[in-house]
Structure formats: C-alpha cells, structure tokens
Write an enzyme that holds these catalytic residues in place. Structure first.
Site, mmCIF file in Angstrom:
data_model
loop_
_atom_site.group_PDB
_atom_site.id
_atom_site.type_symbol
_atom_site.label_atom_id
_atom_site.label_comp_id
_atom_site.label_asym_id
_atom_site.label_seq_id
_atom_site.Cartn_x
_atom_site.Cartn_y
_atom_site.Cartn_z
ATOM 1 N N LYS A 1 1.605 2.096 9.354
ATOM 2 C CA LYS A 1 2.200 2.289 7.781
ATOM 3 C C LYS A 1 2.518 3.402 7.682
ATOM 4 C CE LYS A 1 1.189 0.190 3.292
ATOM 5 N NZ LYS A 1 1.617 1.194 2.648
ATOM 6 N N ARG B 1 10.684 3.761 1.181
ATOM 7 C CA ARG B 1 11.069 2.664 1.727
ATOM 8 C C ARG B 1 12.748 2.464 1.653
ATOM 9 N NH1 ARG B 1 8.746 -3.461 1.696
ATOM 10 N NH2 ARG B 1 10.027 -4.312 3.124
ATOM 11 N N ARG C 1 13.166 0.980 -2.626
ATOM 12 C CA ARG C 1 12.458 -0.232 -2.613
ATOM 13 C C ARG C 1 12.834 -1.151 -4.180
ATOM 14 N NH1 ARG C 1 8.035 -2.587 -5.077
ATOM 15 N NH2 ARG C 1 6.053 -2.930 -4.204
ATOM 16 N N GLU D 1 11.006 3.332 6.888
ATOM 17 C CA GLU D 1 10.325 3.929 6.092
ATOM 18 C C GLU D 1 10.700 5.491 6.509
ATOM 19 O OE1 GLU D 1 8.427 2.487 3.734
ATOM 20 O OE2 GLU D 1 6.868 4.505 2.986
ATOM 21 N N LYS E 1 -1.422 -5.259 4.422
ATOM 22 C CA LYS E 1 -1.841 -3.800 4.678
ATOM 23 C C LYS E 1 -3.186 -3.506 4.919
ATOM 24 C CE LYS E 1 -0.830 -3.216 -0.031
ATOM 25 N NZ LYS E 1 -0.177 -2.438 -1.244
HETATM 26 P P1 ATP Z 1 1.711 0.793 -1.342
HETATM 27 O O1 ATP Z 1 1.649 1.321 -2.724
HETATM 28 O O2 ATP Z 1 0.536 0.307 -0.602
HETATM 29 O O3 ATP Z 1 2.825 1.194 -0.357
HETATM 30 P P2 ATP Z 1 3.778 -1.070 -2.232
HETATM 31 O O4 ATP Z 1 3.087 -1.799 -3.381
HETATM 32 O O5 ATP Z 1 4.671 -0.068 -2.309
HETATM 33 O O6 ATP Z 1 2.216 -0.530 -1.391
HETATM 34 P P3 ATP Z 1 3.231 -2.895 -0.211
HETATM 35 O O7 ATP Z 1 3.951 -4.177 0.286
HETATM 36 O O8 ATP Z 1 2.091 -3.455 -0.680
HETATM 37 O O9 ATP Z 1 4.107 -2.152 -0.940
HETATM 38 O O10 ATP Z 1 3.111 -2.116 1.040
HETATM 39 C C1 ATP Z 1 4.027 -2.105 1.937
HETATM 40 C C2 ATP Z 1 4.797 -0.800 1.853
HETATM 41 O O11 ATP Z 1 4.531 0.104 2.866
HETATM 42 C C3 ATP Z 1 6.250 -0.981 2.181
HETATM 43 O O12 ATP Z 1 7.126 -1.080 0.840
HETATM 44 C C4 ATP Z 1 6.967 0.196 2.854
HETATM 45 O O13 ATP Z 1 7.587 1.032 2.033
HETATM 46 C C5 ATP Z 1 5.705 0.893 3.594
HETATM 47 N N1 ATP Z 1 5.775 0.873 5.044
HETATM 48 C C6 ATP Z 1 5.251 1.703 5.840
HETATM 49 N N2 ATP Z 1 5.406 1.330 7.007
HETATM 50 C C7 ATP Z 1 5.827 -0.055 7.246
HETATM 51 C C8 ATP Z 1 5.779 -0.915 8.017
HETATM 52 N N3 ATP Z 1 5.574 -0.652 9.634
HETATM 53 N N4 ATP Z 1 6.443 -1.908 7.881
HETATM 54 C C9 ATP Z 1 6.478 -2.368 6.776
HETATM 55 N N5 ATP Z 1 6.198 -1.559 5.702
HETATM 56 C C10 ATP Z 1 5.983 -0.551 5.995
#
Ligand code: ATP
Length: 591
Positions: free
Chosen positions: A258, A263, A278, A308, A431
């Site tokens: 991660k 994103r 995003r 990412e 996650k």
């Molecule tokens: P967070 O604040 O924890 O990043 P979020 O609310 O922005 O969470 P989540 O869906 O909860 O979004 O967490 C996924 C985020 O992690 C994705 O939006 C992406 O930006 C990031 N990310 C990093 N590496 C990966 C990966 N290998 N696959 C998917 N998403 C990833």
C-alpha cells in the site's frame, strides 16, 4: 423551462431540511424538464456548469461579483461589502437589493425590459463567463454579469450570484439529485441505484440525466466506461489483524504494497494522456513526466489503468513519504518541480482495455491484462504483489512493505466475485496499515465545519476546530470531535486564511450538531486526524441512534491533526458514520 421556475424550486428546497421532502419538491420540477435541458439543470443544481473532470470552473472572485452588483444597483462597493460583513451571503443581499427596485428602475440601467431567460440561455451565459480569459477579461466578466443582473428578476439574480460565486448551498448532493431524477422520470426513487451505478462509471451527471430522459432507465443501464471520463474509484474496508484478514478471504488472497502517495487514474488514447485524482479532478498538468513515461511504456492504446504516484529518492533507491509528493501539487514551475521531485508510478489495476470495460473481469485476469498493456520502465512499475495463504506469509509480506517505506498492505480477493466495484467500499479490498498494529486508532479524514477563536498565542486565529464525518444514509455531516492539537503556527495562519473564504453566519443545513461554534464553515475542507480511541458521547451526533440500547453518539478522544490536508477528497468522501461504527465495534471486540 424558465430559469425562474428552477429558482423558485431552489428557494423552496433551501428552506427545508428533510431529505424525503427535498427529493419530492425537486422531482416535481424535474418532471417538467425536457431531454435537452435536463443535463444542464442537473449540473446547475449541483452549482456546476461542467462535470468536475472537465476542469472548467465558473467561480468569480467575490470582489468582481460585488462590483457587478454595484453597477446594477448603484450602491457603492464599500456599502455592499459592509452589508456582506453582517449578512454573509451575497445571494440574499442581491435578492434584497434588487427586490427594492422596481423593474422600471432596473431596466433604466440598460434600457431593456425584463426578460425571463430559459435555463439553456442562463447556462450559455455562465459558459461564456467561464471561458472569458486574457487581458481585460475581469472587466468584461464584471460588465457581463452586471448586464445580466440588471435584466433578470431578484430571485433569478440571487441564484445567478450564488452560482457564479460557487456558493449555491441548497444542501443537494449528487445522491439526492440522482434520487430526484429517478423519481421524476420513473416514478420510483429506488431506481436511484441504477443511476448511481451509471454515474460511478462515467462521473458525468449531465450525461446520466440526458440518457435517462432520452432513452429511459434501460439506456442508463447501458452507460459504459469512456476513456477520458474518470471512473469512481474502488475503495477498501479495514481490518486490524492478519488472522481476521485470512478468515475473511478464505484460503488464499492477493496482497500488494500500500503505497502512500497520490491515487492516479491514467487514461490513454492516441498517445494523449489524462490523469485523474481520487475525486475525479484532472491533475494531468502536475505530472508531465508521468505523461511522457506512460506513452513510452504503453504497448497498446486506448486504455485506463490505475496506480499510486509516489515521490522517489533516486540516489538511495527508496520511496519517500507522502509529504514529498504533495509538493508536486502546484500550478506553476511544474517542470522544475518534476526535476526536483522525481516520481514512480506503481500500477495496480486496469479498468478499460481492448475497447471494452474490464470492471467485470476478475482480479487475476485484470492483473494479467495490465501486463499486456504496459511495459515496466524505470518510472512505471507494477505494484509489488503476491498470493498468500497463511498468517506467516501475510505477516512477512506486511513487514517487507513497511521496510520498503509503504504504509501497509492492500489485501485483495482473488475469488470468483473479485470484480472492480466502481465507487464502492466493499470487502473485496481490505487495507491493513502499520497504525492498526501499533494499537493506535487509524487516522480519520474529517470535514472542518466550525471553529472557536483561540486564546493567548492563538488570539485572532481559530484555536479549536469542530470536525464532522459523513452520514451516507442521510446525506449530511455529523459531529465527531473537536481538535486543537497538532497545528503549527503556520497551519493556524493557513486555516484562518482558507476558512475565512467559506465562513457562514449560521450553521449550514447539511450539518447536524448540538455543539455551538463561534464561526461556521461550508463543509468543504477535509483534514486527517488521529486519536486515542472512539468513545460514547452525549455531545456528538455521529452514529446517534445507531447502537442498540444507546441514544448517545460516538466521539474521537484525544484527537490530533496529522498535518495532512486531504485535497483529493470531497467532503462526501470523508470517513463515514458506518466506518466509525465498525472501528468502534472492532475496538470493543464486537462484530
Ligand atoms: P487511506 O486514507 O487509508 O489511503 P482512502 O480512504 O483514501 O484511505 P482507501 O480505499 O481506504 O482509500 O485506501 C485505499 C487507498 O490506498 C487507495 O485510494 C489508493 O490511493 C491507495 N493505494 C496504495 N497502494 C494501493 C494498491 N496497491 N492497491 C490499491 N490502492 C492502493
């Protein structure tokens, strides 16, 4: 349809707070719209003239709108500013000032008689205003707006002013509008789900509304992904132990690093590259290097991939923390910054390839397709990934992710249901972050909705901020904590400046709070906050009535601002009541 008819509806909607009633009132008007105007009505109702991803925004500076109003009414700009200080809403001031004048007096400014424009005429006027650029464009905009305000009635002028100032504030979010459209055209508000799914695939409310009116609900079902229209991103749930994760996914699952960066949804067609954030904003200009590199890496054309973007230390070969990549978010000296802060893109998914959507393909197929579309280069990489089937394997991968400067891992289903769920936060992705293991509470992305002035060193600035989460069921914001720690002096100056532009005289209607604040804000700015634990609270409205036998809400204890302003989230993307309840129950060891 006349713009005035829509304004009268806005005026009614503005006065009520019940979602059901708002949908009904809006849908009564939408019923009478025709297929050529419904798209524009949908955009205007959200205070926009184009979908976000197009990147054309209307927003006139307040000073320009005041000048236009001064020309129209004959009142001095200082006088209008004075009233604005007390009243706080330029739209209502416009209404008051123009209602006082008879139409004859108004018309004497232009020599024209009152006209009641059609919605499409008003949209074209906004479009013209937004596209005026270059030398002398400010004056042209002021005169154009003054001309329009002089000709229309007070109620039309009120909403024109609100729309040009990006402050429509009807309390109508996309979800509510979709429900009203469904009710208006199909007589069944449950069809909102079909509209929402289509909207998640194209992020274009105008297109969804037009398709509904032209072809009915069946045509809406056919709305598919289009290259250069961003798709709503798939999101992840969270779990806090390897055991829970393996239990949830069954025997086997995929794990990926991660990465903590930005994103990016990358669209490529005929060697043209567009990158969306995003929240579907076009951020291509920030990454000229990624545009070039993706063209070099592409084996095919006409595709959408996701990854990412992280800042990278090329000398020491390591990923840099989020703070470094956030310095690329700027409008000027982009090339210079690109040199100064090199990046790597870790691709993890594909949404469109070989001329069709790949959303319904399974995870492992999509991963394979990704490799058929793009070659790995120095800059463009595939996210580090493997399949695990035991706690040991999962923990080993997790530890190597932390060693490689990632914030944790993403666990992804490889089962028969492992499609890409646009816009959904489901259990196909989970996650698992270092924060959870440290037994610290996870961070929360919360919206600043109010503040109190500070004391001592903080005199003259905001000292404490009231923060809210988003209630997806009700489409409003519920209070969750008040935060005063973690802010540097620079942060406090920054927030004072930024929030002053969205200050309100009263609590906004989309906020449910029992706490009073000295100042209220439009729910717009999302910040990241950590805390010690979630506790039951009589004061906060988050999750009130959600927990069996409890009338109290939930609150975050010992909150601290992490220093991160979450620019790629809209207020509706903030942490939801649902997520908070899940974390609270996990904390208590309940399911
Ligand atoms: P967070 O604040 O924890 O990043 P979020 O609310 O922005 O969470 P989540 O869906 O909860 O979004 O967490 C996924 C985020 O992690 C994705 O939006 C992406 O930006 C990031 N990310 C990093 N590496 C990966 C990966 N290998 N696959 C998917 N998403 C990833």
């Amino acid at each position: 349809m006349k713009f005035k008819t829509l304004c009268r509806t806005y005026s009614k909607v503005e006065k009520i707070s019940g979602k059901i009633e708002m949908v009904e009132i809006l849908s009564e008007t939408l019923c009478n719209a025709n297929a050529d105007e419904i798209g524009k009505i949908a955009l205007l109702t959200l205070g926009k003239i184009y979908p976000n991803y197009v990147g054309i925004e209307l927003m006139l500076a307040e000073s320009m709108t005041i000048k236009a109003l001064s020309i129209t009414t004959g009142k001095s700009t200082s006088n209008i500013k004075q009233i604005l200080e007390q009243k706080g809403d330029l739209g209502s001031i416009t209404y008051k000032l123009l209602s006082k004048k008879t139409q004859t007096t108004l018309s004497s400014f232009t020599g024209e008689t009152e006209y009641a424009p059609e919605i499409l005429e008003v949209w074209s006027f906004f479009d013209k205003l937004a596209k005026l650029t270059g030398e002398g464009s400010s004056n042209k905009k002021i005169n154009l707006l003054a001309g329009m305000l002089s000709r229309v009635s007070a109620i039309e002028a009120k909403y024109i002013v609100r729309i040009v100032s990006s402050k429509l504030r009807l309390g109508i979010a996309t979800q509510l509008l979709l429900e009203a459209l469904a009710l208006a055209k199909t007589g069944n508000r449950d069809n909102k789900d079909i509209l929402e799914k289509a909207y998640n695939r194209c992020s274009d409310i105008e297109y969804v509304a037009e398709t509904l009116y032209k072809g009915g609900i069946e045509k809406v079902k056919e709305i598919d992904i289009r290259v250069f229209s961003p798709v709503k991103v798939m999101l992840a749930q969270r779990l806090s132990s390897s055991e829970e994760i393996l239990e949830k996914f069954g025997e086997k699952c995929a794990v990926e690093y991660k990465y903590d960066g930005i994103r990016a949804q990358i669209h490529v067609k005929d060697n043209i590259v567009k990158i969306f954030s995003r929240n579907n904003e076009n951020i291509t200009y920030q990454f000229p290097d990624v545009q070039n590199e993706i063209i070099k890496a592409a084996k095919k054309q006409n595709f959408i991939v996701e990854g990412e973007i992280v800042a990278y230390d090329e000398k020491n070969n390591k990923i840099l923390p989020f703070q470094s990549i956030s310095r690329r978010k700027r409008k000027h000296d982009i090339e210079e910054k690109a040199q100064e802060i090199p990046v790597r893109v870790f691709l993890f998914d594909v949404l469109f390839a070989n001329n069709c959507s790949t959303l319904n393909k399974l995870y492992l197929e999509r991963r394979k397709l990704l490799k058929e579309l793009v070659n790995e280069t120095e800059t463009i990489r595939f996210s580090h990934q493997t399949i695990v089937s035991s706690v040991d394997e999962l923990e080993t991968f997790f530890n190597s992710a932390l060693e490689d400067n990632c914030e944790g891992i993403m666990v992804k289903s490889i089962n028969q249901d492992s499609i890409y769920q646009a816009g959904a936060r489901g259990w196909l992705w989970v996650k698992y972050k270092a924060d959870y293991v440290d037994k610290l509470s996870d961070s929360f992305d919360l919206v600043i909705i109010g503040a109190d002035y500070g004391k001592g060193k903080r005199t003259g600035k905001y000292g404490t901020f009231l923060l809210a989460c988003f209630d997806t069921e009700e489409g409003n914001f519920k209070t969750f904590t008040r935060v005063a720690t973690g802010f540097s002096d620079k942060d406090l100056d920054f927030f004072y400046q930024k929030l002053s532009n969205i200050k309100l005289n009263n609590k906004p209607k989309e906020v449910v709070s029992e706490i009073e604040c000295s100042v209220w804000f439009e729910p717009k700015i999302v910040i990241e906050v950590t805390g010690a634990e979630i506790t039951i609270s009589q004061l906060h409205t988050c999750a009130r009535g959600w927990l069996k036998g409890l009338n109290d809400g939930l609150a975050l204890r010992f909150p601290r601002f992490t220093g991160r302003i979450v620019e790629d989230k809209n207020p509706e993307d903030a942490t939801t009541v649902n997520e908070i309840v899940t974390i609270f129950l996990n904390q208590k060891g309940e399911s």
